[in-house]
Design an enzyme around this catalytic site. Sequence first.
Site, PDB file in Angstrom:
ATOM      1  N   LEU A 153       8.354  -1.575 -13.030  1.00 53.05           N
ATOM      2  CA  LEU A 153       8.128  -0.289 -12.379  1.00 53.05           C
ATOM      3  C   LEU A 153       8.674  -0.375 -10.958  1.00 53.05           C
ATOM      4  CD1 LEU A 153       4.478   0.534 -13.547  1.00 53.05           C
ATOM      5  CD2 LEU A 153       6.601   1.527 -14.402  1.00 53.05           C
ATOM      6  N   PHE A 158       3.250  -3.736  -1.683  1.00 51.48           N
ATOM      7  CA  PHE A 158       2.856  -5.125  -1.522  1.00 51.48           C
ATOM      8  C   PHE A 158       3.110  -5.939  -2.780  1.00 51.48           C
ATOM      9  CE2 PHE A 158      -0.171  -2.658   1.167  1.00 51.48           C
ATOM     10  CZ  PHE A 158       0.429  -2.968   2.364  1.00 51.48           C
ATOM     11  N   GLY A 159       4.260  -5.807  -3.415  1.00 47.54           N
ATOM     12  CA  GLY A 159       4.562  -6.699  -4.515  1.00 47.54           C
ATOM     13  C   GLY A 159       5.404  -6.075  -5.603  1.00 47.54           C
ATOM     14  N   LYS A 187       0.706  -6.788 -11.011  1.00 45.28           N
ATOM     15  CA  LYS A 187       1.245  -6.790  -9.644  1.00 45.28           C
ATOM     16  C   LYS A 187       1.435  -8.243  -9.232  1.00 45.28           C
ATOM     17  CE  LYS A 187      -0.176  -3.767  -6.686  1.00 45.28           C
ATOM     18  NZ  LYS A 187      -0.963  -3.016  -5.671  1.00 45.28           N
ATOM     19  N   ASP A 281      -5.341   4.230   2.936  1.00 45.19           N
ATOM     20  CA  ASP A 281      -3.980   4.549   2.484  1.00 45.19           C
ATOM     21  C   ASP A 281      -4.035   5.395   1.215  1.00 45.19           C
ATOM     22  OD1 ASP A 281      -1.231   4.610   2.587  1.00 45.19           O
ATOM     23  OD2 ASP A 281      -0.974   2.713   1.508  1.00 45.19           O
TER      24      ASP A 281
END
Length: 492
Positions: A153, A158-159, A187, A281
């Site tokens: 994806l 963060f990854g 992730k 966030d």
Amino acid sequence: MTRKRFLCPSVCRSRAARTGESKRRRLHSHDRRRCAITPDFDEDGRMAHIANPRPNPLECAEASQKVIMAPSRSDTTGAHRCLEDAAPVGELLVPRSSADLHESQRGQPSGATDSQASTLETESAPPSADSSSSAKLQRDDEFLAKYRVIGTLPAGSFGKILVCALRASVGEAEASRVPRSERRVAKRVRATSRLAIYLENEILALQYMNHENILKVEEVLRSEAYTYMITRKYDYDLYSFMYDGDLQWKDRPLLWQTRAIMKQLLCAVEYMHDKLLMHRDIKLENVFLNGDGTIVLGDLGTAMTFEKPRVARDYGWVGTVTTNSPEMLAGDGYCEITDLWSCGLIMLDMLSKDLLPLNGNTKKPGKQLRRIIRSLSVCDEEFPDPPCKLFDYIDSAEYTHTPMSVPPLIRRMGLPADFEYPLVKMLTFDWHRRPGASELLALPLFSSTITEERLFVWGLKSGAAHFSSWKPACRIESDTAALSLTMSDDDE
């Protein structure tokens, strides 16, 4: 005719040296301004806010050897650890050094399987000094031994995001034939990377909470090279549902769909705040949903603890500029109420006929803040009382707009009163007047006795393309009275 001026080589070299030094000074000054509003990292991987350096209590020996969550606000029995033993308020929930954390967990049993591991077709091998050790590292990777990667994806903040499935369940079936119910999302970040701090933070936050509208961690796997967090795969996030790749409308949620999404989102935020955690966030990309109408809130890499509700502190800038609250953009202290501004932006994006009306497409907090003031016609009387940095932007205030009234941007949308009121309250410029999640859920729009089973028909075919395939189990009399619902004939 203009005469050309010739300079000797020594003068040219001296002038070039001065010009280069001037450029270096300007670049250094630019980097200092950039670091004043964005998080930076030192050589040990610790995040440091250059604009407001302060000692990090997590550097003590006890805190670096154990990972502790903050207690719940409602916990009075002592079942959870007290705040003195928990992660210090205002800090990340994990030790700052990911290498120390990985070292402390290396001795724990991994529970690795003995099944044959395969190479990762979509990813390159982990870097190593020689190829034999690199190959051995891949064979010993528990994730690759247990899961089969069937796709990727778009990378998150963060990854790397991998789509995978258990080898024991799908075998060697083609990727297109893997059932949706068997698909998982992993992730992945490098264990020694600075991004591992955020992934460990997200893992702790998600494992600490248990709510139907918050993403659940199914498994966490660690190797010498990578850390993996495995969760359920949802059909899409709210952003990809609403917009296509060219930022054009694909599907705009209807009123009753917006109500259902916002109610679940506010329930998740209320639960987080009750656990003394703020997300910081919340945006369209971090709200995941399925074709049956269920949503979950994810991507808690920037989640942070707080001690008391509605007590503003200088936690530093983090998140996304276009979805940050005014107080965060200005560099003021903020509290958990900053999450409600982000929820209001999500509701505005779903109800507005314009594309992302408050998205200034900028990375400069000051520019985005002035856009908010102009777009919402913020009056000077709606600014918080000084001293605060937000008061420095009062020169952009609107002096013809009636204070504390509905902004013209929202008034022109022609929304029902039950939808307009909570939207205006969430987008209140002064956070002192902005309600919390519990207050919003008590409003008529969300406190209705209509059950979720009456809003959706469950048992839709797997892989429903869009929310437009949902069928309400009750019909809406008119768009201007979205909550006046009557039973369908086949439900009587």
